[in-house]
Design a protein around this motif. Structure first.
Motif, PDB file in Angstrom:
ATOM      1  N   ASP A   1       0.803  -1.226   0.000  1.00  0.00           N
ATOM      2  CA  ASP A   1       0.000   0.000   0.000  1.00  0.00           C
ATOM      3  C   ASP A   1       0.834   1.273   0.000  1.00  0.00           C
ATOM      4  OD1 ASP A   1      -2.313  -1.516   0.056  1.00  0.00           O
ATOM      5  OD2 ASP A   1      -2.383  -1.569   2.243  1.00  0.00           O
ATOM      6  N   GLY A   2       2.120   1.167   0.170  1.00  0.00           N
ATOM      7  CA  GLY A   2       2.955   2.363   0.256  1.00  0.00           C
ATOM      8  C   GLY A   2       3.236   3.002  -1.088  1.00  0.00           C
ATOM      9  N   GLU A   3       3.289   4.326  -1.085  1.00  0.00           N
ATOM     10  CA  GLU A   3       3.716   5.040  -2.291  1.00  0.00           C
ATOM     11  C   GLU A   3       5.203   4.790  -2.531  1.00  0.00           C
ATOM     12  OE1 GLU A   3       2.685   8.990  -1.246  1.00  0.00           O
ATOM     13  OE2 GLU A   3       0.524   8.667  -1.433  1.00  0.00           O
ATOM     14  N   SER A   4       5.940   4.739  -1.438  1.00  0.00           N
ATOM     15  CA  SER A   4       7.336   4.322  -1.453  1.00  0.00           C
ATOM     16  C   SER A   4       7.508   3.302  -0.334  1.00  0.00           C
ATOM     17  CB  SER A   4       8.274   5.517  -1.227  1.00  0.00           C
ATOM     18  OG  SER A   4       8.179   6.459  -2.274  1.00  0.00           O
ATOM     19  N   ALA A   5       8.611   2.553  -0.381  1.00  0.00           N
ATOM     20  CA  ALA A   5       8.856   1.557   0.664  1.00  0.00           C
ATOM     21  C   ALA A   5      10.351   1.482   0.951  1.00  0.00           C
ATOM     22  CB  ALA A   5       8.312   0.193   0.262  1.00  0.00           C
ATOM     23  N   PHE A   6      10.665   1.258   2.221  1.00  0.00           N
ATOM     24  CA  PHE A   6      12.057   1.224   2.669  1.00  0.00           C
ATOM     25  C   PHE A   6      12.309   0.056   3.610  1.00  0.00           C
ATOM     26  CE2 PHE A   6      11.634   5.707   1.589  1.00  0.00           C
ATOM     27  CZ  PHE A   6      12.894   6.068   1.132  1.00  0.00           C
ATOM     28  N   VAL A   7      13.550  -0.355   3.638  1.00  0.00           N
ATOM     29  CA  VAL A   7      14.085  -1.151   4.741  1.00  0.00           C
ATOM     30  C   VAL A   7      15.108  -0.252   5.424  1.00  0.00           C
ATOM     31  CG1 VAL A   7      15.479  -3.134   5.411  1.00  0.00           C
ATOM     32  CG2 VAL A   7      13.709  -3.391   3.654  1.00  0.00           C
ATOM     33  N   CYS A   8      14.847   0.105   6.673  1.00  0.00           N
ATOM     34  CA  CYS A   8      15.705   1.023   7.415  1.00  0.00           C
ATOM     35  C   CYS A   8      16.210   0.338   8.680  1.00  0.00           C
ATOM     36  CB  CYS A   8      14.961   2.300   7.814  1.00  0.00           C
ATOM     37  SG  CYS A   8      14.199   3.173   6.434  1.00  0.00           S
ATOM     38  N   GLY A   9      17.464   0.535   8.990  1.00  0.00           N
ATOM     39  CA  GLY A   9      18.002  -0.088  10.186  1.00  0.00           C
ATOM     40  C   GLY A   9      19.208   0.634  10.722  1.00  0.00           C
ATOM     41  N   GLU A  10      19.664   0.147  11.863  1.00  0.00           N
ATOM     42  CA  GLU A  10      20.739   0.788  12.617  1.00  0.00           C
ATOM     43  C   GLU A  10      21.752  -0.265  13.058  1.00  0.00           C
ATOM     44  OE1 GLU A  10      21.015   3.586  16.640  1.00  0.00           O
ATOM     45  OE2 GLU A  10      19.364   2.169  16.376  1.00  0.00           O
ATOM     46  N   ILE A  11      23.040   0.095  12.978  1.00  0.00           N
ATOM     47  CA  ILE A  11      24.115  -0.754  13.486  1.00  0.00           C
ATOM     48  C   ILE A  11      24.877   0.056  14.525  1.00  0.00           C
ATOM     49  CG2 ILE A  11      26.192  -2.070  12.923  1.00  0.00           C
ATOM     50  CD1 ILE A  11      25.114  -2.242  10.026  1.00  0.00           C
ATOM     51  N   GLU A  12      24.759  -0.314  15.777  1.00  0.00           N
ATOM     52  CA  GLU A  12      25.403   0.443  16.844  1.00  0.00           C
ATOM     53  C   GLU A  12      26.885   0.101  16.906  1.00  0.00           C
ATOM     54  OE1 GLU A  12      24.951   1.325  21.647  1.00  0.00           O
ATOM     55  OE2 GLU A  12      23.640  -0.120  20.661  1.00  0.00           O
ATOM     56  N   LEU A  13      27.708   1.135  17.089  1.00  0.00           N
ATOM     57  CA  LEU A  13      29.157   0.959  17.154  1.00  0.00           C
ATOM     58  C   LEU A  13      29.651   1.181  18.573  1.00  0.00           C
ATOM     59  CD1 LEU A  13      30.171   2.958  13.938  1.00  0.00           C
ATOM     60  CD2 LEU A  13      29.693   0.502  14.140  1.00  0.00           C
ATOM     61  N   GLY A  14      30.618   0.393  18.980  1.00  0.00           N
ATOM     62  CA  GLY A  14      31.178   0.552  20.320  1.00  0.00           C
ATOM     63  C   GLY A  14      32.020   1.801  20.451  1.00  0.00           C
ATOM     64  N   MET A  15      32.842   2.095  19.419  1.00  0.00           N
ATOM     65  CA  MET A  15      33.698   3.287  19.418  1.00  0.00           C
ATOM     66  C   MET A  15      33.462   4.039  18.111  1.00  0.00           C
ATOM     67  SD  MET A  15      37.228   1.681  20.986  1.00  0.00           S
ATOM     68  CE  MET A  15      38.164   3.193  20.680  1.00  0.00           C
ATOM     69  N   PRO A  16      32.366   4.772  18.011  1.00  0.00           N
ATOM     70  CA  PRO A  16      31.983   5.381  16.732  1.00  0.00           C
ATOM     71  C   PRO A  16      32.955   6.428  16.196  1.00  0.00           C
ATOM     72  CG  PRO A  16      30.610   6.198  18.517  1.00  0.00           C
ATOM     73  CD  PRO A  16      31.382   5.045  19.064  1.00  0.00           C
ATOM     74  N   LYS A  17      33.770   7.010  17.068  1.00  0.00           N
ATOM     75  CA  LYS A  17      34.693   8.058  16.619  1.00  0.00           C
ATOM     76  C   LYS A  17      36.118   7.550  16.439  1.00  0.00           C
ATOM     77  CE  LYS A  17      31.868  11.756  18.543  1.00  0.00           C
ATOM     78  NZ  LYS A  17      31.793  12.952  19.405  1.00  0.00           N
ATOM     79  N   SER A  18      36.271   6.238  16.421  1.00  0.00           N
ATOM     80  CA  SER A  18      37.604   5.676  16.217  1.00  0.00           C
ATOM     81  C   SER A  18      38.045   5.888  14.776  1.00  0.00           C
ATOM     82  CB  SER A  18      37.613   4.181  16.549  1.00  0.00           C
ATOM     83  OG  SER A  18      36.942   3.455  15.533  1.00  0.00           O
ATOM     84  N   LEU A  19      39.369   5.780  14.547  1.00  0.00           N
ATOM     85  CA  LEU A  19      39.916   5.951  13.204  1.00  0.00           C
ATOM     86  C   LEU A  19      39.375   4.895  12.244  1.00  0.00           C
ATOM     87  CD1 LEU A  19      43.649   6.785  14.026  1.00  0.00           C
ATOM     88  CD2 LEU A  19      41.849   8.364  13.331  1.00  0.00           C
ATOM     89  N   LEU A  20      38.991   3.748  12.771  1.00  0.00           N
ATOM     90  CA  LEU A  20      38.457   2.677  11.933  1.00  0.00           C
ATOM     91  C   LEU A  20      37.271   3.164  11.122  1.00  0.00           C
ATOM     92  CD1 LEU A  20      38.388  -0.386  11.211  1.00  0.00           C
ATOM     93  CD2 LEU A  20      36.840  -0.682  13.156  1.00  0.00           C
TER      94      LEU A  20
END
Length: 295
Positions: free
Chosen positions: A98-117
């Protein structure tokens, strides 16, 4: 085992599904985080990304994938190229059909998000359907197909497929030369990849620069120079950083004591590990475990 596989196994990144279905109306998606990777796969219709990263809103078509890392600019997804709703009140979530548009949305949590990696990866990653490559394209098709079918267990299946999605995206970035610095760029050097694979696979071992040089077939000067140029750290500094990355994940696991995490990271004592952890992340292991924000 290669360096990227060992890294993926060590971090055990898991996707959390937020939306898999249709949207109608004047929809707005505000998925911003300085702690997580957000991904949006358009499986039907069209949409636009409003972000300072692009001079004009970025158009998304069926089969396009966009990811935002924690260092991405503040952004929104919208139903319109020209109109950005002030809030999602005009949005109506629907079934895929029924959607005009459709998405698959998700999140991946990082332990050290500001690391150089993670900082070495592009802040915004856009993979068009036609550019995905055979394997990634097949995975995207599987995710899209599962999101439209809504059979028993669909959400669980989609999440597990999305776990693999990020590894394939990183591989895409490496093979498409989208990363010029950092660990993922260093993986393109065969002998550096040997060192990274050893560190990623066995972080608890008391690696020395001499042993790493011997295994890679490089002199200390050359190995240290290559690490400094591409990763911005010495091999031993990177080993410590990697230990903290996986320690951050293990600390979130129920039943995993600080003493056990210290042992698995190669430290002789919990106090020595706690000191190294706080020096790297700015908080103690116990504070981190309780959910403190990490710089």
């Amino acid at each position: 085992m290669d360096a990227l596989t060992a890294l993926a196994n060590g971090l055990n990144l898991r996707a959390r599904l937020v939306h898999a279905g249709g949207v109608c109306g004047k929809w707005l998606m505000d998925h911003n985080s300085d702690q997580s990777i957000w991904f949006h796969l358009l499986t039907k219709g069209q949409g636009w990304v409003h972000s300072p990263a692009w001079e004009t809103p970025l158009a998304l078509e069926d089969g396009d994938l966009v990811l935002f890392l924690p260092h991405a600019a503040w952004h929104f997804l919208s139903y319109s190229r020209d109109h950005l709703p002030v809030d999602p009140a005009g949005m109506r979530a629907t079934s895929w059909k029924d959607g005009e548009s459709a998405f698959v949305c998700g999140e991946i949590e990082l332990g050290m998000p500001k690391s150089l990696l993670w900082q070495a990866l592009p802040a915004e990653i856009v993979i068009r359907k036609a550019e995905a490559g055979e394997i990634l394209a097949r995975l995207i098709e599987l995710i899209a197909g599962e999101s439209s079918s809504r059979r028993f267990g669909s959400e669980s299946v989609i999440e597990r497929l999305c776990d693999s999605l990020f590894v394939l995206v990183v591989r895409h970035c490496i093979e498409a030369n989208l990363v010029q610095q950092g660990v993922f760029a260093a993986m393109q050097d065969r002998r550096l990849a040997t060192v990274l694979e050893l560190i990623h696979r066995e972080p608890w071992k008391p690696w020395t620069i001499a042993e790493l040089c011997s295994r890679a077939g490089l002199s200390k000067t050359v190995l240290s120079g290559k690490f400094a140029a591409l990763i911005g750290a010495s091999p031993i500094e990177y080993l410590t950083s990697w230990r903290m990355q996986i320690a951050a994940r293990w600390l979130k696991e129920s039943g995993m004591s600080i003493e056990r995490v210290a042992e698995r990271c190669g430290y002789d004592s919990a106090p020595a590990f706690s000191k190294a952890f706080k020096r790297s992340l700015g908080v103690s292991p116990g504070t981190y475990r309780r959910g403190a924000n990490v710089e």
